[in-house]
Scaffold this active site. Structure first.
Site, short mmCIF file in Angstrom:
data_model
loop_
_atom_site.label_atom_id
_atom_site.label_comp_id
_atom_site.label_asym_id
_atom_site.label_seq_id
_atom_site.Cartn_x
_atom_site.Cartn_y
_atom_site.Cartn_z
N ASN A 11 0.87 -1.17 0.00
CA ASN A 11 0.00 0.00 0.00
C ASN A 11 0.91 1.23 0.00
O ASN A 11 1.54 1.53 1.00
CB ASN A 11 -0.88 -0.05 1.26
CG ASN A 11 -1.68 1.22 1.47
OD1 ASN A 11 -1.76 2.07 0.59
ND2 ASN A 11 -2.28 1.34 2.65
N LYS A 13 0.10 4.29 -0.22
CA LYS A 13 -0.51 5.47 0.43
C LYS A 13 -0.27 6.72 -0.42
O LYS A 13 -0.24 6.62 -1.63
CB LYS A 13 0.05 5.62 1.86
CG LYS A 13 -0.12 4.32 2.67
CD LYS A 13 0.08 4.49 4.15
CE LYS A 13 -0.14 3.14 4.83
NZ LYS A 13 -0.08 3.23 6.29
N HIS A 97 -9.54 1.02 4.67
CA HIS A 97 -8.28 1.18 5.42
C HIS A 97 -8.53 2.10 6.63
O HIS A 97 -9.31 3.05 6.54
CB HIS A 97 -7.19 1.76 4.51
CG HIS A 97 -5.84 1.73 5.13
ND1 HIS A 97 -5.44 2.68 6.05
CD2 HIS A 97 -4.82 0.86 5.01
CE1 HIS A 97 -4.20 2.36 6.46
NE2 HIS A 97 -3.81 1.27 5.84
N GLU A 99 -6.91 4.45 7.83
CA GLU A 99 -6.68 5.88 7.58
C GLU A 99 -7.89 6.50 6.88
O GLU A 99 -8.21 7.67 7.10
CB GLU A 99 -5.40 6.08 6.77
CG GLU A 99 -4.18 5.83 7.64
CD GLU A 99 -2.95 5.31 6.90
OE1 GLU A 99 -2.89 5.41 5.67
OE2 GLU A 99 -2.05 4.78 7.59
N GLU A 169 -5.48 -5.23 10.41
CA GLU A 169 -4.44 -4.23 10.67
C GLU A 169 -4.75 -3.52 11.99
O GLU A 169 -5.54 -2.58 12.01
CB GLU A 169 -4.41 -3.20 9.54
CG GLU A 169 -4.12 -3.78 8.18
CD GLU A 169 -3.54 -2.74 7.23
OE1 GLU A 169 -2.41 -2.92 6.78
OE2 GLU A 169 -4.21 -1.74 6.98
N GLY A 175 2.43 1.94 10.87
CA GLY A 175 3.39 3.03 10.74
C GLY A 175 4.08 3.40 12.05
O GLY A 175 4.73 4.43 12.15
N SER A 215 3.38 -2.40 10.31
CA SER A 215 4.84 -2.47 10.53
C SER A 215 5.45 -3.81 10.11
O SER A 215 6.37 -4.30 10.77
CB SER A 215 5.19 -2.12 11.98
OG SER A 215 4.77 -0.80 12.28
P1 PGA Z 1 2.82 0.11 7.68
O1 PGA Z 1 1.34 0.33 7.03
O2 PGA Z 1 3.36 -1.15 7.06
O3 PGA Z 1 3.60 1.33 7.27
O4 PGA Z 1 2.63 -0.02 9.15
C1 PGA Z 1 0.47 -0.76 6.83
C2 PGA Z 1 -0.83 -0.25 6.24
O5 PGA Z 1 -1.29 0.82 6.63
O6 PGA Z 1 -1.43 -0.92 5.37
#
Ligand code: PGA
Length: 253
Positions: A11, A13, A97, A99, A169, A175, A215
Protein backbone atom coordinates in the site's frame (compact mmCIF):
# COMPACT_ATOMS: atom_id res chain seq x y z
CA UNK A 1 0.70 -21.69 6.49
CA UNK A 2 -2.11 -23.61 4.89
CA UNK A 3 -2.55 -24.35 1.20
CA UNK A 4 -4.13 -20.92 0.78
CA UNK A 5 -2.05 -18.95 -1.69
CA UNK A 6 -0.33 -16.09 0.11
CA UNK A 7 -0.71 -12.47 -1.00
CA UNK A 8 1.95 -9.88 -0.29
CA UNK A 9 0.39 -6.50 -1.01
CA UNK A 10 2.02 -3.07 -0.94
CA UNK A 11 0.00 0.00 0.00
CA UNK A 12 1.89 3.02 -1.27
CA UNK A 13 -0.51 5.47 0.43
CA UNK A 14 0.04 9.13 -0.59
CA UNK A 15 3.64 8.66 -1.69
CA UNK A 16 5.33 8.92 -5.09
CA UNK A 17 4.71 11.07 -8.16
CA UNK A 18 3.90 9.27 -11.42
CA UNK A 19 7.57 9.15 -12.43
CA UNK A 20 8.65 7.86 -9.01
CA UNK A 21 5.93 5.21 -9.00
CA UNK A 22 6.91 4.00 -12.47
CA UNK A 23 10.58 3.79 -11.47
CA UNK A 24 9.83 1.84 -8.29
CA UNK A 25 7.44 -0.50 -10.10
CA UNK A 26 10.14 -1.19 -12.72
CA UNK A 27 12.68 -1.92 -9.99
CA UNK A 28 10.22 -4.29 -8.29
CA UNK A 29 9.40 -6.15 -11.50
CA UNK A 30 13.13 -6.70 -12.04
CA UNK A 31 13.47 -8.23 -8.57
CA UNK A 32 10.56 -10.69 -8.47
CA UNK A 33 9.70 -13.90 -10.32
CA UNK A 34 6.35 -15.69 -10.49
CA UNK A 35 5.96 -18.08 -7.52
CA UNK A 36 3.47 -20.93 -7.19
CA UNK A 37 2.61 -20.32 -3.56
CA UNK A 38 2.25 -16.54 -3.44
CA UNK A 39 0.80 -13.54 -5.24
CA UNK A 40 2.01 -9.95 -5.28
CA UNK A 41 0.04 -6.70 -5.52
CA UNK A 42 0.89 -3.00 -5.30
CA UNK A 43 -1.52 -0.12 -4.76
CA UNK A 44 -0.03 3.19 -5.96
CA UNK A 45 -1.94 6.49 -5.92
CA UNK A 46 -4.78 6.95 -8.41
CA UNK A 47 -2.76 9.28 -10.63
CA UNK A 48 -0.03 6.68 -11.20
CA UNK A 49 -2.29 3.66 -11.81
CA UNK A 50 -2.48 3.71 -15.60
CA UNK A 51 1.25 4.22 -16.07
CA UNK A 52 2.21 1.62 -13.46
CA UNK A 53 -0.20 -0.82 -15.08
CA UNK A 54 1.88 -0.65 -18.28
CA UNK A 55 5.03 -1.48 -16.28
CA UNK A 56 3.37 -4.48 -14.60
CA UNK A 57 2.09 -6.11 -17.81
CA UNK A 58 3.48 -9.65 -18.13
CA UNK A 59 4.89 -9.54 -14.57
CA UNK A 60 3.60 -11.43 -11.51
CA UNK A 61 2.66 -8.12 -9.83
CA UNK A 62 -1.05 -7.24 -9.79
CA UNK A 63 -2.36 -3.68 -9.54
CA UNK A 64 -4.71 -2.39 -6.87
CA UNK A 65 -6.24 0.93 -5.89
CA UNK A 66 -6.32 2.31 -2.36
CA UNK A 67 -10.02 3.23 -2.35
CA UNK A 68 -12.98 3.86 -4.65
CA UNK A 69 -16.53 5.23 -4.63
CA UNK A 70 -19.61 3.01 -5.00
CA UNK A 71 -21.37 4.81 -7.87
CA UNK A 72 -20.28 4.10 -11.46
CA UNK A 73 -20.32 7.74 -12.54
CA UNK A 74 -22.05 11.02 -11.79
CA UNK A 75 -21.68 14.38 -10.09
CA UNK A 76 -19.35 13.21 -7.32
CA UNK A 77 -16.43 15.62 -7.53
CA UNK A 78 -13.14 14.07 -6.59
CA UNK A 79 -14.32 10.46 -6.54
CA UNK A 80 -13.19 7.47 -8.64
CA UNK A 81 -15.41 4.55 -9.66
CA UNK A 82 -14.90 0.82 -10.14
CA UNK A 83 -15.13 1.00 -13.98
CA UNK A 84 -12.47 3.74 -13.89
CA UNK A 85 -10.15 1.57 -11.80
CA UNK A 86 -10.66 -1.34 -14.16
CA UNK A 87 -9.93 0.86 -17.16
CA UNK A 88 -6.68 1.91 -15.44
CA UNK A 89 -5.66 -1.76 -15.12
CA UNK A 90 -6.67 -2.60 -11.53
CA UNK A 91 -7.71 -6.07 -10.42
CA UNK A 92 -7.77 -5.30 -6.67
CA UNK A 93 -9.03 -2.48 -4.46
CA UNK A 94 -8.24 -1.78 -0.81
CA UNK A 95 -11.43 -0.91 1.07
CA UNK A 96 -11.92 0.52 4.54
CA UNK A 97 -8.28 1.18 5.42
CA UNK A 98 -8.09 2.61 8.94
CA UNK A 99 -6.68 5.88 7.58
CA UNK A 100 -9.82 6.23 5.41
CA UNK A 101 -11.98 5.48 8.44
CA UNK A 102 -10.02 7.85 10.68
CA UNK A 103 -9.45 10.87 8.40
CA UNK A 104 -12.08 10.62 5.67
CA UNK A 105 -15.24 9.58 7.45
CA UNK A 106 -15.50 5.99 6.19
CA UNK A 107 -17.99 3.97 8.20
CA UNK A 108 -18.88 0.28 8.25
CA UNK A 109 -21.84 1.26 6.08
CA UNK A 110 -19.82 3.02 3.35
CA UNK A 111 -17.27 0.22 3.48
CA UNK A 112 -20.08 -2.29 2.89
CA UNK A 113 -21.37 -0.35 -0.15
CA UNK A 114 -17.87 -0.33 -1.61
CA UNK A 115 -17.37 -4.05 -1.06
CA UNK A 116 -20.69 -4.82 -2.76
CA UNK A 117 -19.66 -2.56 -5.66
CA UNK A 118 -16.26 -4.23 -5.98
CA UNK A 119 -17.92 -7.65 -6.37
CA UNK A 120 -20.40 -6.28 -8.89
CA UNK A 121 -17.44 -5.26 -11.05
CA UNK A 122 -15.23 -8.29 -10.42
CA UNK A 123 -12.66 -6.28 -8.53
CA UNK A 124 -11.04 -8.17 -5.66
CA UNK A 125 -11.59 -6.24 -2.42
CA UNK A 126 -8.93 -6.17 0.27
CA UNK A 127 -11.19 -5.37 3.20
CA UNK A 128 -9.33 -3.76 6.12
CA UNK A 129 -10.35 -4.12 9.74
CA UNK A 130 -8.61 -3.61 13.06
CA UNK A 131 -8.88 -2.16 16.55
CA UNK A 132 -7.32 0.96 18.05
CA UNK A 133 -4.88 0.83 20.95
CA UNK A 134 -7.56 2.05 23.34
CA UNK A 135 -9.99 -0.62 22.16
CA UNK A 136 -7.33 -3.29 22.69
CA UNK A 137 -6.57 -1.95 26.17
CA UNK A 138 -10.29 -2.11 27.01
CA UNK A 139 -10.44 -5.74 25.81
CA UNK A 140 -12.74 -4.77 22.97
CA UNK A 141 -10.64 -6.20 20.13
CA UNK A 142 -12.94 -9.13 19.38
CA UNK A 143 -16.16 -7.14 19.62
CA UNK A 144 -14.75 -4.44 17.29
CA UNK A 145 -13.65 -7.06 14.74
CA UNK A 146 -17.05 -8.75 15.00
CA UNK A 147 -18.84 -5.46 14.32
CA UNK A 148 -16.57 -4.52 11.41
CA UNK A 149 -16.92 -7.93 9.76
CA UNK A 150 -20.67 -8.24 10.36
CA UNK A 151 -21.52 -4.75 9.10
CA UNK A 152 -18.87 -4.63 6.38
CA UNK A 153 -20.12 -7.88 4.86
CA UNK A 154 -23.86 -7.42 5.33
CA UNK A 155 -26.09 -8.14 2.29
CA UNK A 156 -23.44 -10.48 0.87
CA UNK A 157 -23.59 -14.25 0.41
CA UNK A 158 -20.82 -16.81 0.62
CA UNK A 159 -20.94 -17.00 -3.20
CA UNK A 160 -20.26 -13.25 -3.46
CA UNK A 161 -17.38 -13.50 -1.03
CA UNK A 162 -15.34 -16.17 -2.82
CA UNK A 163 -12.60 -13.72 -3.80
CA UNK A 164 -12.72 -11.53 -0.67
CA UNK A 165 -9.43 -10.87 1.08
CA UNK A 166 -9.45 -9.53 4.62
CA UNK A 167 -6.56 -7.50 6.04
CA UNK A 168 -6.29 -7.42 9.81
CA UNK A 169 -4.44 -4.23 10.67
CA UNK A 170 -4.34 -3.25 14.34
CA UNK A 171 -4.32 0.55 14.15
CA UNK A 172 -1.69 0.82 16.88
CA UNK A 173 0.73 -1.16 14.71
CA UNK A 174 0.36 0.89 11.52
CA UNK A 175 3.39 3.03 10.74
CA UNK A 176 4.48 2.91 14.38
CA UNK A 177 7.15 0.23 14.23
CA UNK A 178 5.10 -1.68 16.86
CA UNK A 179 4.18 -4.98 15.21
CA UNK A 180 1.62 -7.20 16.85
CA UNK A 181 3.31 -10.25 18.31
CA UNK A 182 2.86 -13.37 16.23
CA UNK A 183 0.54 -14.67 18.97
CA UNK A 184 -1.61 -11.51 18.85
CA UNK A 185 -1.80 -11.71 15.05
CA UNK A 186 -2.65 -15.41 15.06
CA UNK A 187 -5.30 -14.97 17.76
CA UNK A 188 -7.02 -12.17 15.81
CA UNK A 189 -6.79 -14.02 12.50
CA UNK A 190 -8.22 -17.19 14.00
CA UNK A 191 -11.06 -15.18 15.50
CA UNK A 192 -11.81 -13.49 12.15
CA UNK A 193 -11.85 -16.89 10.44
CA UNK A 194 -14.29 -18.15 13.07
CA UNK A 195 -16.56 -15.16 12.35
CA UNK A 196 -16.58 -16.03 8.63
CA UNK A 197 -17.23 -19.67 9.52
CA UNK A 198 -20.22 -18.74 11.67
CA UNK A 199 -21.74 -16.34 9.15
CA UNK A 200 -20.89 -17.98 5.83
CA UNK A 201 -19.80 -21.57 6.47
CA UNK A 202 -16.57 -23.43 6.85
CA UNK A 203 -15.73 -23.81 3.16
CA UNK A 204 -15.45 -20.07 2.71
CA UNK A 205 -13.73 -19.64 6.09
CA UNK A 206 -11.06 -22.16 5.15
CA UNK A 207 -10.38 -20.71 1.70
CA UNK A 208 -10.46 -17.01 2.63
CA UNK A 209 -7.14 -15.25 2.84
CA UNK A 210 -6.51 -13.07 5.87
CA UNK A 211 -3.52 -10.73 5.59
CA UNK A 212 -1.72 -9.10 8.49
CA UNK A 213 -0.79 -5.40 8.27
CA UNK A 214 1.07 -3.06 10.62
CA UNK A 215 4.84 -2.47 10.53
CA UNK A 216 5.59 -5.57 8.47
CA UNK A 217 9.30 -5.58 7.59
CA UNK A 218 11.77 -8.01 5.97
CA UNK A 219 12.90 -9.06 9.45
CA UNK A 220 9.47 -9.95 10.88
CA UNK A 221 7.69 -11.44 7.85
CA UNK A 222 8.99 -15.00 8.28
CA UNK A 223 7.61 -15.39 11.79
CA UNK A 224 4.27 -13.83 10.84
CA UNK A 225 3.91 -16.10 7.81
CA UNK A 226 4.65 -19.12 9.99
CA UNK A 227 1.32 -18.57 11.81
CA UNK A 228 -1.37 -20.97 10.56
CA UNK A 229 -4.02 -18.30 9.95
CA UNK A 230 -1.78 -15.58 8.47
CA UNK A 231 -2.07 -15.77 4.68
CA UNK A 232 -0.04 -12.77 3.63
CA UNK A 233 0.70 -9.16 4.45
CA UNK A 234 -0.49 -5.66 3.64
CA UNK A 235 2.67 -3.59 3.79
CA UNK A 236 2.87 0.21 3.95
CA UNK A 237 6.24 1.84 4.65
CA UNK A 238 8.39 -1.17 3.77
CA UNK A 239 6.68 -1.53 0.37
CA UNK A 240 7.89 1.86 -0.84
CA UNK A 241 11.35 0.61 -1.77
CA UNK A 242 11.62 -2.27 -4.22
CA UNK A 243 14.53 -3.91 -2.40
CA UNK A 244 12.83 -4.10 1.01
CA UNK A 245 9.47 -5.04 -0.52
CA UNK A 246 11.01 -7.80 -2.62
CA UNK A 247 12.69 -9.16 0.51
CA UNK A 248 9.27 -9.35 2.17
CA UNK A 249 7.83 -11.02 -0.95
CA UNK A 250 10.64 -13.60 -0.75
CA UNK A 251 9.92 -14.57 2.87
CA UNK A 252 10.98 -18.06 3.89
CA UNK A 253 8.35 -20.67 4.53
P1 PGA B 1 2.82 0.11 7.68
O1 PGA B 1 1.34 0.33 7.03
O2 PGA B 1 3.36 -1.15 7.06
O3 PGA B 1 3.60 1.33 7.27
O4 PGA B 1 2.63 -0.02 9.15
C1 PGA B 1 0.47 -0.76 6.83
C2 PGA B 1 -0.83 -0.25 6.24
O5 PGA B 1 -1.29 0.82 6.63
O6 PGA B 1 -1.43 -0.92 5.37
Amino acid sequence: MSDRKALIAGNWKMYKTCAEAVDEAKALVDLVQPMDDREIMIAPTYTALAQVSEVLKGSPVALGAQNMFWENEGAFTGEISAPMLISAGCSHVIIGHSERRQYFGETDDTVNKKIVTAFNHDLIPVFCIGESEQERDLNQTFSILDKQVTKGLSNLSSKDLETLIIAYEPIWAIGTGKTATTEQAQEAHRFIRSLIDKAFGSELAQSMRILYGGSVKPDNIDELMAMPDVDGALVGGASLKADSFSNIIKYNR
